[in-house]
Design a protein around this motif. Structure first.
Motif, mmCIF file in Angstrom:
data_model
loop_
_atom_site.group_PDB
_atom_site.id
_atom_site.type_symbol
_atom_site.label_atom_id
_atom_site.label_comp_id
_atom_site.label_asym_id
_atom_site.label_seq_id
_atom_site.Cartn_x
_atom_site.Cartn_y
_atom_site.Cartn_z
ATOM 1 N N LYS A 1 0.628 -1.307 0.117
ATOM 2 C CA LYS A 1 0.135 -0.016 0.071
ATOM 3 C C LYS A 1 0.888 1.336 -0.113
ATOM 4 C CE LYS A 1 -1.978 -1.378 3.718
ATOM 5 N NZ LYS A 1 -1.474 -2.927 4.073
ATOM 6 N N THR A 2 1.854 1.175 0.871
ATOM 7 C CA THR A 2 2.899 2.442 1.120
ATOM 8 C C THR A 2 3.479 2.715 -0.255
ATOM 9 O OG1 THR A 2 2.772 1.927 3.400
ATOM 10 C CG2 THR A 2 4.648 3.489 2.433
ATOM 11 N N GLU A 3 4.000 1.769 -1.103
ATOM 12 C CA GLU A 3 4.663 1.701 -2.002
ATOM 13 C C GLU A 3 3.832 2.053 -3.234
ATOM 14 O OE1 GLU A 3 7.890 -0.139 -1.690
ATOM 15 O OE2 GLU A 3 8.468 1.388 -3.170
ATOM 16 N N ASP B 1 6.240 -8.746 -10.334
ATOM 17 C CA ASP B 1 7.774 -8.646 -10.707
ATOM 18 C C ASP B 1 8.462 -9.962 -10.096
ATOM 19 O OD1 ASP B 1 7.316 -7.263 -8.323
ATOM 20 O OD2 ASP B 1 9.460 -6.485 -8.365
HETATM 21 N N1 LIG Z 1 9.297 -6.802 -5.538
HETATM 22 C C1 LIG Z 1 8.178 -5.768 -5.082
HETATM 23 N N2 LIG Z 1 8.290 -5.392 -3.870
HETATM 24 C C2 LIG Z 1 7.348 -4.664 -3.513
HETATM 25 C C3 LIG Z 1 6.068 -4.203 -4.467
HETATM 26 N N3 LIG Z 1 5.075 -3.487 -3.738
HETATM 27 C C4 LIG Z 1 5.636 -3.474 -2.441
HETATM 28 N N4 LIG Z 1 7.037 -4.261 -2.278
HETATM 29 C C5 LIG Z 1 7.703 -4.213 -1.033
HETATM 30 O O1 LIG Z 1 6.993 -4.837 -0.191
HETATM 31 C C6 LIG Z 1 7.171 -4.311 1.207
HETATM 32 C C7 LIG Z 1 5.889 -4.027 1.801
HETATM 33 O O2 LIG Z 1 5.536 -3.003 1.125
HETATM 34 P P1 LIG Z 1 4.780 -1.834 1.885
HETATM 35 O O3 LIG Z 1 4.120 -0.674 0.875
HETATM 36 O O4 LIG Z 1 5.351 -1.228 3.152
HETATM 37 O O5 LIG Z 1 3.434 -2.588 2.391
HETATM 38 P P2 LIG Z 1 2.152 -1.974 3.103
HETATM 39 O O6 LIG Z 1 2.249 -2.662 4.639
HETATM 40 O O7 LIG Z 1 0.923 -2.441 2.480
HETATM 41 O O8 LIG Z 1 2.257 -0.537 3.319
HETATM 42 C C8 LIG Z 1 8.193 -3.309 0.896
HETATM 43 O O9 LIG Z 1 9.438 -3.872 1.248
HETATM 44 C C9 LIG Z 1 8.102 -3.027 -0.340
HETATM 45 O O10 LIG Z 1 9.100 -2.470 -1.044
HETATM 46 C C10 LIG Z 1 6.250 -4.802 -5.654
HETATM 47 O O11 LIG Z 1 5.183 -4.641 -6.529
HETATM 48 N N5 LIG Z 1 7.174 -5.549 -5.972
#
Ligand SMILES: Nc1nc2c(ncn2[C@@H]2O[C@H](COP(=O)(O)OP(=O)(O)O)[C@@H](O)[C@H]2O)c(=O)[nH]1
Ligand SMILES: [Mg+2]
Lengths: 180, 297
Positions: free
Chosen positions: A18-20, A130
């Protein structure tokens, strides 16, 4: 003239991306209320930082219109925030980490909860496409029992174009909904 | 395109996987493995619950599909030799079986099938039916497994020389689901695996008269008010469903009694009642503006 603000919610299980996702498209640095996680907590082994509040991104359309993207808090214990976030949203995106079957059930539960909050359109993003061990979007659809009329889109949250495509599909669904 | 789907049956049940394979008309092998704990924990989608990480160890079973149809199944612990399958199905008598195992031990199933048909021992129909029966038995058994890691290998076919008999998955799923319902019922009857077991006042008599299987005896040997059913399952390497079945049988036979666990069960999540917020529908021009802007980002 007063500025109109509209919002979309990006939800999904912990660490689904989500954050990403918001970071890739937001014009401001994602404002997330991150809490320092001490290295000895187990969460630290999953990802270096833990979102305890929510992510917040912005896309300015023009002088009169601003779109806000809200990411839901990571842990279930903050789900009291969900309903507040859901209020007045245009639509929502459910992020699924396609590499983690252990989170599929939670993803479906979150989807159903949000659906119950508001009858707005939504799309499901099969994120992390990916990665080698990602389940293909169409297999995810069956595994998560997502109905055929719901868009399930392959996604890589780090890739701005993929993120744009997901948001556009959601907006198209919102338009279609208006037509009916 | 990835050629593997990985997960564990804790997260996706065998029936769900069969459903997926059927709908997507997949070709390949679904392999189930013994789970090996890495000692690390994984965090579940709620961001809080931990679970021990389990990775595939030794292969325990394999089922193969061609274009969404079940065509082959084998259990590692079982003798999957065609002669054994036919013997079990009463298509070969003891003597025929012994001779074949001695003289044709290294023949593939296909070669053996030809030999047997030519020798008029069995018909082709016998062979097909026996294999189908064998395959279904295995798949129904797999439907009661609940925690093994799995890998679906796209495109992978059975070992060479094996006979494949296509079976429609719909029926298998329906049959399997019916069996699962029975097991669900069991879970309701015996909801709490944190209970322990003890023998009633005078069990000796009963235990002597009752015929217990090997598995039952293993469970009985662990009965002690200090051991929870879950711990016994672990010690006996049984799934929740397997232990439930056995304990349920022992309970009904009056051979054991349930003892309340010492500690209270973990707190249950309280979900708040939902209230619907008021939503003012957005205007069409707003959405088109958003679309134009995002396209040009
Ligand atoms: N390879 C890859 N890693 C991702 C992708 N989206 C998120 N991540 C990684 O997954 C982890 C969790 O993502 P984050 O955005 O913090 O998740 P949140 O808890 O939903 O906010 C982080 O280390 C990101 O860099 C993606 O599309 N591909
Ligand atoms: Mg986050």
């Amino acid at each position: 003239m007063a500025t109109t603000t509209v919002k979309m919610v990006i939800t999904g299980p912990y660490a689904s991306g989500k954050t990403e996702f918001i970071r890739s498209i937001s014009e401001i640095d994602v404002v997330s209320t991150e809490k320092e996680v001490t290295p000895d907590t187990y969460e630290a082994t999953i990802k270096p930082e833990t979102t305890v509040a929510m992510d917040f991104g912005r896309i300015t359309i023009d002088d009169e219109l601003v779109l806000y993207l809200f990411g839901t808090p990571g842990q279930r214990r903050f789900d009291f925030m969900w309903e507040i976030l859901a209020e007045g949203m245009l639509g929502f995106v459910v992020m699924v980490d396609s590499t983690k079957p252990e989170t599929f059930r939670e993803a479906k539960a979150i989807l159903e909860t949000f659906r119950a909050y508001a009858p707005t359109p939504y799309v499901v993003a099969a994120n992390k496409q990916d990665m080698d061990d990602a389940w293909p979007a169409e297999d995810l659809r069956i595994a998560l029992r997502i109905e055929d009329n719901v868009k399930l889109l392959p996604c890589v949250a780090k890739d701005k174009d993929k993120v744009k495509a997901v948001l556009l599909e959601l907006l198209y669904s919102i338009l279609e909904e208006m037509d009916t | 395109m990835p050629r593997q789907l990985r997960g564990t049956l804790q997260d996706l049940h065998t029936t769900q996987l069969l459903h997926l394979i059927n709908l997507a008309k997949k070709t390949g092998s679904l392999k189930l493995f013994e789970g090996v704990a890495t000692g690390k924990d994984i965090i579940m989608g709620d961001g809080e619950t931990k679970r021990p990480e389990v990775v595939p160890g030794a292969e325990r079973a394999r089922i193969v599909f061609r274009e969404g149809k079940l065509v082959y199944a084998q259990l590692t612990e079982r003798d999957n030799h065609l002669a054994t399958i036919l013997h079990k199905a009463n298509k070969l008598n003891d003597q025929q079986y012994r001779v074949i195992r001695e003289r044709a031990a290294s023949a593939t199933d296909k070669a053996l099938a030809l030999l047997l048909i030519n020798a008029n021992y069995v018909s082709q129909v016998d062979i097909m039916q026996s294999i189908q029966q064998h395959t279904l038995e295995i798949v129904y058994d797999l439907m009661t497994w609940t925690r093994e890691p799995f890998i679906f290998e796209e495109g992978e076919m059975p070992p060479n020389g094996r006979i494949t008999v296509p079976i429609e998955l719909e029926n298998v799923i329906i049959q399997g689901t019916l069996r699962m319902r029975e097991l669900d019922q069991l879970a309701k009857e015996l909801p709490n695996l944190d209970f322990a077991l003890r023998f009633p006042e005078a069990p000796g008599e009963k235990l002597k008269k009752i015929q217990l299987g090997v598995e039952e005896w293993r469970v009985v040997s662990f009965i002690n008010p200090k051991n929870s059913i879950r711990q016994i399952a672990k010690a006996c390497n049984m799934t929740d469903m397997q232990i439930r079945k056995i304990v349920y049988g022992l309970l009904n036979a009056g051979l054991v009694e349930l003892v309340k666990p010492q500690e209270a069960p973990s707190k249950s999540q309280i979900r708040r009642a939902d209230s619907k917020p008021n939503i003012t529908p957005p205007q069409r021009p707003v959405i088109t503006k958003l679309i134009d802007r995002i396209k040009n980002l």
